[in-house]
Design a protein around this motif. Structure first.
Motif, PDB file in Angstrom:
ATOM      1  N   GLY A 214       0.818  -1.211   0.000  1.00 15.40           N
ATOM      2  CA  GLY A 214       0.000   0.000   0.000  1.00 15.40           C
ATOM      3  C   GLY A 214       0.851   1.260   0.000  1.00 15.40           C
ATOM      4  O   GLY A 214       0.560   2.219  -0.726  1.00 15.40           O
ATOM      5  N   PHE A 215       1.913   1.260   0.796  1.00 13.42           N
ATOM      6  CA  PHE A 215       2.780   2.436   0.909  1.00 13.42           C
ATOM      7  C   PHE A 215       3.473   2.741  -0.416  1.00 13.42           C
ATOM      8  O   PHE A 215       3.439   3.882  -0.908  1.00 13.42           O
ATOM      9  CB  PHE A 215       3.824   2.187   2.002  1.00 13.42           C
ATOM     10  N   LEU A 216       4.096   1.730  -1.025  1.00 14.45           N
ATOM     11  CA  LEU A 216       4.826   1.938  -2.273  1.00 14.45           C
ATOM     12  C   LEU A 216       3.897   2.245  -3.441  1.00 14.45           C
ATOM     13  O   LEU A 216       4.283   2.963  -4.371  1.00 14.45           O
ATOM     14  CB  LEU A 216       5.673   0.699  -2.593  1.00 14.45           C
ATOM     15  N   SER A 217       2.685   1.706  -3.390  1.00 11.26           N
ATOM     16  CA  SER A 217       1.719   2.007  -4.456  1.00 11.26           C
ATOM     17  C   SER A 217       1.421   3.496  -4.517  1.00 11.26           C
ATOM     18  O   SER A 217       1.323   4.079  -5.600  1.00 11.26           O
ATOM     19  CB  SER A 217       0.419   1.224  -4.240  1.00 11.26           C
TER      20      SER A 217
ATOM     21  N   GLY B 279       4.474   5.459  -5.820  1.00 10.15           N
ATOM     22  CA  GLY B 279       4.464   5.375  -7.280  1.00 10.15           C
ATOM     23  C   GLY B 279       3.376   6.237  -7.888  1.00 10.15           C
ATOM     24  O   GLY B 279       3.582   6.874  -8.924  1.00 10.15           O
ATOM     25  N   TYR B 280       2.225   6.293  -7.230  1.00  5.67           N
ATOM     26  CA  TYR B 280       1.105   7.105  -7.725  1.00  5.67           C
ATOM     27  C   TYR B 280       1.484   8.579  -7.790  1.00  5.67           C
ATOM     28  O   TYR B 280       1.139   9.283  -8.747  1.00  5.67           O
ATOM     29  CB  TYR B 280      -0.102   6.915  -6.809  1.00  5.67           C
TER      30      TYR B 280
ATOM     31  N   PHE C 193      -4.617  -0.420   3.023  1.00  4.25           N
ATOM     32  CA  PHE C 193      -5.101   0.953   3.158  1.00  4.25           C
ATOM     33  C   PHE C 193      -4.250   1.734   4.163  1.00  4.25           C
ATOM     34  O   PHE C 193      -3.970   2.929   3.961  1.00  4.25           O
ATOM     35  CB  PHE C 193      -6.567   0.949   3.599  1.00  4.25           C
ATOM     36  N   ALA C 194      -3.847   1.077   5.246  1.00  3.12           N
ATOM     37  CA  ALA C 194      -3.008   1.748   6.247  1.00  3.12           C
ATOM     38  C   ALA C 194      -1.673   2.176   5.631  1.00  3.12           C
ATOM     39  O   ALA C 194      -1.178   3.279   5.891  1.00  3.12           O
ATOM     40  CB  ALA C 194      -2.767   0.818   7.434  1.00  3.12           C
ATOM     41  N   GLY C 195      -1.107   1.304   4.812  1.00  3.64           N
ATOM     42  CA  GLY C 195       0.141   1.657   4.129  1.00  3.64           C
ATOM     43  C   GLY C 195      -0.046   2.812   3.172  1.00  3.64           C
ATOM     44  O   GLY C 195       0.767   3.747   3.124  1.00  3.64           O
ATOM     45  N   ALA C 196      -1.141   2.768   2.411  1.00  2.00           N
ATOM     46  CA  ALA C 196      -1.437   3.840   1.451  1.00  2.00           C
ATOM     47  C   ALA C 196      -1.698   5.160   2.178  1.00  2.00           C
ATOM     48  O   ALA C 196      -1.210   6.218   1.761  1.00  2.00           O
ATOM     49  CB  ALA C 196      -2.641   3.456   0.601  1.00  2.00           C
ATOM     50  N   ALA C 197      -2.465   5.093   3.276  1.00  2.99           N
ATOM     51  CA  ALA C 197      -2.771   6.301   4.042  1.00  2.99           C
ATOM     52  C   ALA C 197      -1.514   6.905   4.658  1.00  2.99           C
ATOM     53  O   ALA C 197      -1.350   8.137   4.694  1.00  2.99           O
ATOM     54  CB  ALA C 197      -3.791   5.973   5.135  1.00  2.99           C
ATOM     55  N   SER C 198      -0.604   6.047   5.125  1.00  2.00           N
ATOM     56  CA  SER C 198       0.661   6.529   5.701  1.00  2.00           C
ATOM     57  C   SER C 198       1.487   7.248   4.638  1.00  2.00           C
ATOM     58  O   SER C 198       2.098   8.287   4.899  1.00  2.00           O
ATOM     59  CB  SER C 198       1.454   5.355   6.283  1.00  2.00           C
ATOM     60  N   SER C 199       1.491   6.678   3.443  1.00  2.00           N
ATOM     61  CA  SER C 199       2.218   7.296   2.331  1.00  2.00           C
ATOM     62  C   SER C 199       1.624   8.656   1.984  1.00  2.00           C
ATOM     63  O   SER C 199       2.349   9.630   1.768  1.00  2.00           O
ATOM     64  CB  SER C 199       2.191   6.374   1.114  1.00  2.00           C
ATOM     65  N   CYS C 200       0.297   8.727   1.944  1.00  2.00           N
ATOM     66  CA  CYS C 200      -0.389   9.991   1.644  1.00  2.00           C
ATOM     67  C   CYS C 200      -0.072  11.047   2.698  1.00  2.00           C
ATOM     68  O   CYS C 200       0.204  12.213   2.368  1.00  2.00           O
ATOM     69  CB  CYS C 200      -1.899   9.776   1.580  1.00  2.00           C
ATOM     70  N   ALA C 201      -0.107  10.635   3.965  1.00  2.00           N
ATOM     71  CA  ALA C 201       0.161  11.578   5.061  1.00  2.00           C
ATOM     72  C   ALA C 201       1.601  12.092   4.980  1.00  2.00           C
ATOM     73  O   ALA C 201       1.856  13.288   5.178  1.00  2.00           O
ATOM     74  CB  ALA C 201      -0.090  10.898   6.403  1.00  2.00           C
ATOM     75  N   LEU C 202       2.525  11.189   4.697  1.00  2.30           N
ATOM     76  CA  LEU C 202       3.935  11.585   4.588  1.00  2.30           C
ATOM     77  C   LEU C 202       4.140  12.536   3.412  1.00  2.30           C
ATOM     78  O   LEU C 202       4.875  13.532   3.518  1.00  2.30           O
ATOM     79  CB  LEU C 202       4.798  10.336   4.411  1.00  2.30           C
ATOM     80  N   TYR C 203       3.467  12.266   2.293  1.00  2.00           N
ATOM     81  CA  TYR C 203       3.572  13.136   1.114  1.00  2.00           C
ATOM     82  C   TYR C 203       3.014  14.529   1.424  1.00  2.00           C
ATOM     83  O   TYR C 203       3.627  15.548   1.081  1.00  2.00           O
ATOM     84  CB  TYR C 203       2.813  12.519  -0.055  1.00  2.00           C
TER      85      TYR C 203
ATOM     86  N   LYS D 258       3.695  18.310  -0.190  1.00  2.00           N
ATOM     87  CA  LYS D 258       2.624  19.212  -0.621  1.00  2.00           C
ATOM     88  C   LYS D 258       2.486  20.454   0.261  1.00  2.00           C
ATOM     89  O   LYS D 258       2.473  21.593  -0.245  1.00  2.00           O
ATOM     90  CB  LYS D 258       1.291  18.447  -0.658  1.00  2.00           C
ATOM     91  N   GLU D 259       2.377  20.271   1.572  1.00  2.00           N
ATOM     92  CA  GLU D 259       2.149  21.405   2.468  1.00  2.00           C
ATOM     93  C   GLU D 259       3.304  22.403   2.496  1.00  2.00           C
ATOM     94  O   GLU D 259       3.063  23.623   2.507  1.00  2.00           O
ATOM     95  CB  GLU D 259       1.836  20.890   3.874  1.00  2.00           C
TER      96      GLU D 259
END
Length: 406
Positions: free
Chosen positions: A226-229, A232-233, A272-282, A287-288
């Motif tokens: 999830g995190f790496l996806s 990559g996104y 989802f947890a991995g993806a959400a962690s990646s989004c939060a880190l990004y 972004k911010e």
């Protein structure tokens, strides 16, 4: 499923051979098919003979790594001969990364914030490069680009070998070397190549997850998927296809087994947890921090690219049709829409209008023409546009001139 893919790619191959629609090159197809056939037969013969070779059977991974090391040496030689500053988005991102600052291109990054992560990656790569005394950053990034492509090829080899055996692994190795290993895109350090590695990496992690017996390690692998996806996104959105296919596979596998459906839900939560962690880190690291100088309300939505992908234009250089290529008219239309909501609604409305104007039969014909056009040019339209088309290569040595002539 294999037969479906075989049928699709056989149709693509026949179209490329007999109905080639390249808008940049005029290929001598009978000659090309003859040479390709001879090379293919030679490769199949070598693979057949290699089946009996003890070393290739006992040490397939080192053998593949050796092939890629030789390829890397050839690639670096070619890159040194043909590299030069690249135009369009690639130039904007690389030049800003070299300065370590994007304030001179706030309009570009406000419009295309999808390239922010790419900018940050190149910025820190070049920061390390300059720290150790590096000067020629275009050549350095070309070498990094080559390493990513070669690692991608190696991961594809590992996947095919793991699933189908050594012979299939080496066939995939040869095919990917021919398709990507000597591509002119090796000297274009952009998201198209930097994102390549995520697709096979995610699938390799999933294959490892299937083999893993320990529950904790299985959970860690799903989290990483999830995190790496999402990483990559944020470089290139198409990499999300890998994640979606894995989730769909897990859903189908557990659909008829009620006891196992809870396992699917738990797996989905970990992904989802991995993806959400990646989004939060990004958001917090990329972004911010740039929100103070960028205006994200100017961002062009996904529907803009969908709309542009539906156009048919004519090449000014060759007079041939281009399907879904960049359109200045579409770009200007999107800029007339002010708010994010207007941009999304307006581009979707225009995309819907174009699809309806095609009619079902016309749209099917458009998709056929588009696929044929995309696959007909083996260079993937390199130098099809941009100011770098007329830029001379930096190296002027006799060996480089010889390479450039091809």
């Amino acid at each position: 499923l294999r037969y479906i893919f075989l049928f699709i790619f056989t149709c693509i191959f026949l179209n490329v051979c007999f109905f080639n629609a390249s808008s940049m090159f005029q290929f001598n197809m009978p000659f090309s098919i003859t040479i390709a056939g001879i090379l293919l037969l030679a490769l199949l013969f070598l693979l057949y003979k290699a089946r009996g070779a003890k070393k290739s059977r006992r040490f397939p991974v080192p053998a593949a790594a050796g092939v890629l090391l030789l390829l890397f040496a050839v690639q670096v030689f070619i890159a040194q001969a043909i590299y030069r500053p690249i135009g369009w988005d690639c130039s904007t991102i690389v030049e800003c990364a070299a300065k370590g600052d994007l304030s001179s291109q706030t309009f570009y990054f406000s419009t295309y914030p999808n390239n922010l992560l790419m900018f940050c990656l190149l910025k820190y790569l070049l920061k390390a490069f300059f720290y150790f005394g590096g000067v020629d950053y275009w050549l350095f990034l070309s070498v990094v680009n080559i390493l990513i492509v070669d690692l991608t090829i190696f991961l594809v080899f590992l996947i095919c070998r793991k699933r189908f055996g050594n012979t299939c692994g080496f066939v995939s190795l040869l095919l990917f070397v021919l398709i990507f290993g000597l591509s002119p895109w090796l000297v274009v350090p952009y998201s198209d190549t930097f994102s390549m590695i995520f697709f096979p990496l995610i699938f390799l992690l999933f294959l490892r997850w299937q083999e893993q017996k320990q529950i904790f390690r299985k959970g860690v692998l799903l989290f990483l998927i999830g995190f790496l996806s999402m990483v990559g996104y944020y470089i290139k959105p198409y990499t999300l296809i890998a994640l979606l296919s894995i989730v769909i596979y897990l859903f189908i596998q557990n659909l008829n087994r009620l006891k196992q459906f809870g396992f699917f839900l738990l797996s989905s939560v970990l992904i989802f947890a991995g993806a959400a962690s990646s989004c939060a880190l990004y958001n917090t690291t990329v972004k911010e921090p740039y929100s103070k100088i960028l205006d994200y309300s100017q961002t062009l939505p996904m529907s803009y690219f969908f709309m542009m992908g539906l156009n048919t234009t004519v090449s000014k250089g060759t007079g041939k049709a281009l399907y879904g290529a960049y359109s200045g008219e579409d770009n200007l239309f999107a800029y007339t829409l002010k708010t994010p909501e207007e941009k999304k609604a307006g581009t979707l409305r225009e995309a819907k209008r174009r699809i309806e104007a095609y009619t079902p039969r016309g749209y099917a014909r458009f998709l056929y023409n588009k696929a044929n056009w995309v696959f007909s040019d083996g260079t993937f339209w390199v130098e099809g546009e941009g100011y770098d088309v007329d830029q001379p290569s930096i190296s002027t040595s006799p060996p480089s001139k010889w390479v450039q002539s091809y």
